[in-house]
Design a protein around this motif. Sequence first.
Motif, PDB file in Angstrom:
ATOM      1  N   UNK A 130       0.832  -1.208   0.000  1.00  0.00           N
ATOM      2  CA  UNK A 130       0.000   0.000   0.000  1.00  0.00           C
ATOM      3  C   UNK A 130       0.865   1.256   0.000  1.00  0.00           C
ATOM      4  N   UNK A 131       1.923   1.248   0.801  1.00  0.00           N
ATOM      5  CA  UNK A 131       2.834   2.397   0.810  1.00  0.00           C
ATOM      6  C   UNK A 131       3.525   2.557  -0.538  1.00  0.00           C
ATOM      7  N   UNK A 132       3.968   1.446  -1.096  1.00  0.00           N
ATOM      8  CA  UNK A 132       4.664   1.511  -2.383  1.00  0.00           C
ATOM      9  C   UNK A 132       3.777   2.112  -3.455  1.00  0.00           C
ATOM     10  N   UNK A 133       2.500   1.744  -3.428  1.00  0.00           N
ATOM     11  CA  UNK A 133       1.563   2.219  -4.449  1.00  0.00           C
ATOM     12  C   UNK A 133       0.885   3.530  -4.068  1.00  0.00           C
ATOM     13  N   UNK A 134       1.205   4.062  -2.883  1.00  0.00           N
ATOM     14  CA  UNK A 134       0.542   5.266  -2.364  1.00  0.00           C
ATOM     15  C   UNK A 134      -0.975   5.100  -2.379  1.00  0.00           C
ATOM     16  N   UNK A 135      -1.393   3.904  -1.993  1.00  0.00           N
ATOM     17  CA  UNK A 135      -2.818   3.586  -1.939  1.00  0.00           C
ATOM     18  C   UNK A 135      -3.423   4.071  -0.630  1.00  0.00           C
ATOM     19  N   UNK A 136      -4.694   4.373  -0.662  1.00  0.00           N
ATOM     20  CA  UNK A 136      -5.418   4.670   0.566  1.00  0.00           C
ATOM     21  C   UNK A 136      -5.727   3.341   1.252  1.00  0.00           C
ATOM     22  N   UNK A 137      -5.385   3.237   2.519  1.00  0.00           N
ATOM     23  CA  UNK A 137      -5.454   1.952   3.216  1.00  0.00           C
ATOM     24  C   UNK A 137      -6.248   2.063   4.512  1.00  0.00           C
ATOM     25  N   UNK A 138      -7.051   1.045   4.785  1.00  0.00           N
ATOM     26  CA  UNK A 138      -7.749   0.939   6.056  1.00  0.00           C
ATOM     27  C   UNK A 138      -7.894  -0.531   6.427  1.00  0.00           C
ATOM     28  N   UNK A 139      -7.894  -0.824   7.720  1.00  0.00           N
ATOM     29  CA  UNK A 139      -8.252  -2.149   8.203  1.00  0.00           C
ATOM     30  C   UNK A 139      -9.571  -2.000   8.950  1.00  0.00           C
ATOM     31  N   UNK A 140     -10.518  -2.877   8.654  1.00  0.00           N
ATOM     32  CA  UNK A 140     -11.878  -2.773   9.177  1.00  0.00           C
ATOM     33  C   UNK A 140     -12.135  -3.938  10.131  1.00  0.00           C
ATOM     34  N   UNK A 141     -12.383  -3.625  11.390  1.00  0.00           N
ATOM     35  CA  UNK A 141     -12.745  -4.641  12.377  1.00  0.00           C
ATOM     36  C   UNK A 141     -14.226  -4.950  12.223  1.00  0.00           C
ATOM     37  N   UNK A 142     -14.498  -6.065  11.539  1.00  0.00           N
ATOM     38  CA  UNK A 142     -15.894  -6.497  11.348  1.00  0.00           C
ATOM     39  C   UNK A 142     -16.331  -7.399  12.496  1.00  0.00           C
ATOM     40  N   UNK A 143     -15.366  -8.144  13.064  1.00  0.00           N
ATOM     41  CA  UNK A 143     -15.759  -9.102  14.082  1.00  0.00           C
ATOM     42  C   UNK A 143     -14.590  -9.772  14.763  1.00  0.00           C
TER      43      UNK A 143
ATOM     44  N   UNK B 172      -8.903   3.606  19.529  1.00  0.00           N
ATOM     45  CA  UNK B 172      -8.983   4.394  18.295  1.00  0.00           C
ATOM     46  C   UNK B 172      -7.578   4.651  17.765  1.00  0.00           C
ATOM     47  N   UNK B 173      -7.366   4.294  16.517  1.00  0.00           N
ATOM     48  CA  UNK B 173      -6.051   4.465  15.906  1.00  0.00           C
ATOM     49  C   UNK B 173      -6.228   4.844  14.444  1.00  0.00           C
ATOM     50  N   UNK B 174      -5.343   5.683  13.902  1.00  0.00           N
ATOM     51  CA  UNK B 174      -5.428   6.027  12.481  1.00  0.00           C
ATOM     52  C   UNK B 174      -5.332   4.776  11.614  1.00  0.00           C
ATOM     53  N   UNK B 175      -6.173   4.716  10.596  1.00  0.00           N
ATOM     54  CA  UNK B 175      -6.154   3.582   9.687  1.00  0.00           C
ATOM     55  C   UNK B 175      -7.043   2.432  10.109  1.00  0.00           C
TER      56      UNK B 175
END
Length: 349
Positions: free
Chosen positions: A98-111, A118-121
Amino acid sequence: MWLNEPIKPLDESAQAQAQSRQDQLTKPPGSLGALEGLAIRLAAMQGTHKPSMHQAWISVFAADHGLAEAGVSAFPQQVTAQMVQNFIAGGAAITVLARQHQAQFEVVDVGVKADFTDQPGLVVDKVGYGTANALTQAAMTQAECQQALAVGKRAAERAYQAGASCFIAGEMGIANTASSSLLLACMMQTEIAPLVGAGTGLDSAGVEHKIEILKQVLDVHASSLKQADPLDILACVGGFEIAALAGAYLRCAQLGLPVLVDGVITTSAALVANAIAPQAKDWWIFSHLSVEPAHQIALNFLGVKPLLQLDLRLGEGSGAALAWPLLQQACDLHNQMATFAEASVSSSA
């Protein structure tokens, strides 16, 4: 219900114009192989004869599985939460890409079976603390399944509203290869054994144990799974993160946002989404062929061919992220190469 909203149609005029341009570029016809068809597909998706892939969005959905209690993974369940922290810290394979591609990144806690500060990303959109153990009951209630699908919907909408040109989804959840094998067996109405692989690294005895456990799950739910619709199957043997993936893939197709599908777990979600809305598949590009045995079977079932074969089995969206530059390169070649007329090159012998 949003699941039944129409899929955005592809732009056939843009597709025809892109094909015409490809036919005039300074190269032998077909010499760029799959990249030519890829550029034409992206043109149809974007509604322009010169498509552009400028920004990738990556959502990694994380959740735990009650089925992990049956010993179907080489890793303990707490690894799910530990890996979520690793994603947030930027130490996972997908975050490197994600960093290499300068992609927007998020991790989603579904369960995930844990709580996070609370943390960025990190997006906390929790349905529950892991699914139930499918050995004894349905993994999800119908209400939980709908909630998890909606988590994926919201992620797709965040990507769309941010102006992303491609959506990449990954997953993290100990025992989720077991759930994906169950889903694929039910969706394709085939035997479970050929669909079961090493997952996180099981040895041959571990794989045999995993097969036996999954056979037991199918026996327990045989009456419920008989002639069940895809959402019933998903609720019965799926996972929160797999449901979120399916919801994201459907919503992307409704919005007209191209998708890069990752490996076997994301493909199992695609099978569910495809059963709900077959036209949605027009918006999905399959990135790579995993070494998990179920993946080739599932891709054949869908009638699709992946872009890469790198013997991957990591998940996280890593294979899709590796394929992202191919989309950019396909567009650049299509847009920036000269035509025979522009280059004053003869197009015939």
